[in-house]
Design an enzyme around this catalytic site. Structure first.
Site, short mmCIF file in Angstrom:
data_model
loop_
_atom_site.label_atom_id
_atom_site.label_comp_id
_atom_site.label_asym_id
_atom_site.label_seq_id
_atom_site.Cartn_x
_atom_site.Cartn_y
_atom_site.Cartn_z
N HIS A 64 -1.82 -45.49 28.13
CA HIS A 64 -1.55 -45.88 26.74
C HIS A 64 -2.40 -47.07 26.31
CE1 HIS A 64 0.48 -46.89 23.08
NE2 HIS A 64 1.23 -47.86 23.59
N TRP A 120 16.28 -22.61 14.51
CA TRP A 120 15.31 -23.38 15.27
C TRP A 120 14.35 -24.07 14.34
CZ3 TRP A 120 11.17 -19.98 18.19
CH2 TRP A 120 10.72 -18.95 17.37
N ASN A 121 13.61 -25.05 14.92
CA ASN A 121 12.74 -25.91 14.12
C ASN A 121 11.43 -26.16 14.85
OD1 ASN A 121 14.88 -26.91 12.06
ND2 ASN A 121 15.79 -27.44 14.04
N ASP A 153 6.12 -45.38 27.96
CA ASP A 153 4.70 -45.74 27.91
C ASP A 153 4.07 -45.43 29.26
OD1 ASP A 153 5.05 -46.76 25.37
OD2 ASP A 153 5.04 -48.86 26.00
N HIS A 195 11.18 -44.27 23.94
CA HIS A 195 10.02 -43.57 24.50
C HIS A 195 9.49 -44.27 25.75
CE1 HIS A 195 8.03 -46.47 21.72
NE2 HIS A 195 7.10 -46.51 22.67
N HIS A 229 1.71 -54.81 27.31
CA HIS A 229 0.92 -53.58 27.38
C HIS A 229 -0.29 -53.78 28.28
CE1 HIS A 229 3.30 -52.42 23.84
NE2 HIS A 229 2.92 -51.18 24.09
#
Length: 258
Positions: free
Chosen positions: A79, A61-62, A75, A73, A207
């Site tokens: 944002h 695991w990390n 938004d 991703h 945006h």
């Protein structure tokens, strides 16, 4: 047969294909670069905790570190300053994470001009051929830019004047935010705005307009060439980060195949 049983059967038979629109997330994933003195987002990093060794003999695991707006991703409205009182990514209603998609393909124009901007007239031309944009759905803007996603330099395509990547005109951004029936915009580039959008009036109009209208953005999508102009169902699954402005997301499309 119930609706869900029919759905499951279609998945099992292959008549309903699941297309992954998500770019692999790694340390080489391109990230946006802002000019000084603005803060920079973090690249994706993995920190190994154990790998079947004395730190954990039976497990691997990390930890990971990344920016909210790294890779493919989502938004959220908060944002941008225009949506500062809007939903964070954890507050986006789950019913808005699934919806129909319209795919507008302008990759041929972008091949000739990397600064190509989508205008309302282009959307109207598409609607004349394919019907209206879907109510409560997504406009997915195909530019062919995902073919550059394996190189930070090619993906940002910057020179001394700044990045040169396709996007949306200020007028079209306002129209998408205020009049179009869609709830969000999906793109293949590093952000929903064009590379030159810092010099637009207003700056970064996608945006400003979309976030200010309570709508959403999806970026760094791939495989839009595998979707039909209409008929696909989009599933966008960001992490529900409390107070988060966005999140890396797994984005899938369901497509009927004959």
């Amino acid at each position: 047969m119930s609706l869900l049983s029919s759905f499951a059967e279609a998945l099992a038979s292959g008549s309903l294909e699941v297309v992954d629109l998500t770019a692999p997330l790694s340390s080489t994933t391109p990230v946006i670069q802002l000019p000084p003195p603005f803060a920079q987002t973090a690249r994706f990093e993995l920190e190994e905790l154990s790998r079947y060794d004395d730190r954990g003999p039976a497990w691997y695991w990390n930890n990971f570190r990344t920016g909210e707006h790294t890779g493919t991703h989502f938004d959220a409205p908060n944002h941008w300053v225009t949506g500062r009182d809007g939903d964070d990514v954890a507050s986006v209603p789950v019913r808005r994470l699934v919806g129909p998609a319209a795919v507008l393909d302008f990759s041929d124009r972008v091949a000739q001009d990397p600064d190509f901007l989508l205008e309302v007239e282009h959307v109207r031309e598409w609607e004349a051929a394919h019907g209206p944009l879907p109510e409560g759905g997504w406009l997915l803007y195909r530019t062919g830019w995902d073919t550059r996603a394996f190189s930070q330099e090619d993906f940002l395509n910057a020179d001394e004047s700044g990045p040169h990547t396709p996007g949306i005109s200020p007028g079209c951004a306002r129209w998408l935010a205020e009049e179009a029936p869609v709830i969000g915009l999906g793109v293949e580039t590093v952000g929903t705005d064009a590379g030159a959008a810092h010099s637009f009036d207003p700056p970064f109009p996608c945006h400003a307009a979309l976030m200010g209208s309570g709508k959403y953005g999806l970026t760094q999508l791939q495989n839009l060439d595998r979707l039909p102009p209409t008929g696909a169902l989009l599933v966008a699954a960001p992490l529900p980060i409390v107070s988060g402005s966005g999140s890396p997301a797994r984005v899938l499309a369901l497509v009927e195949r004959g």
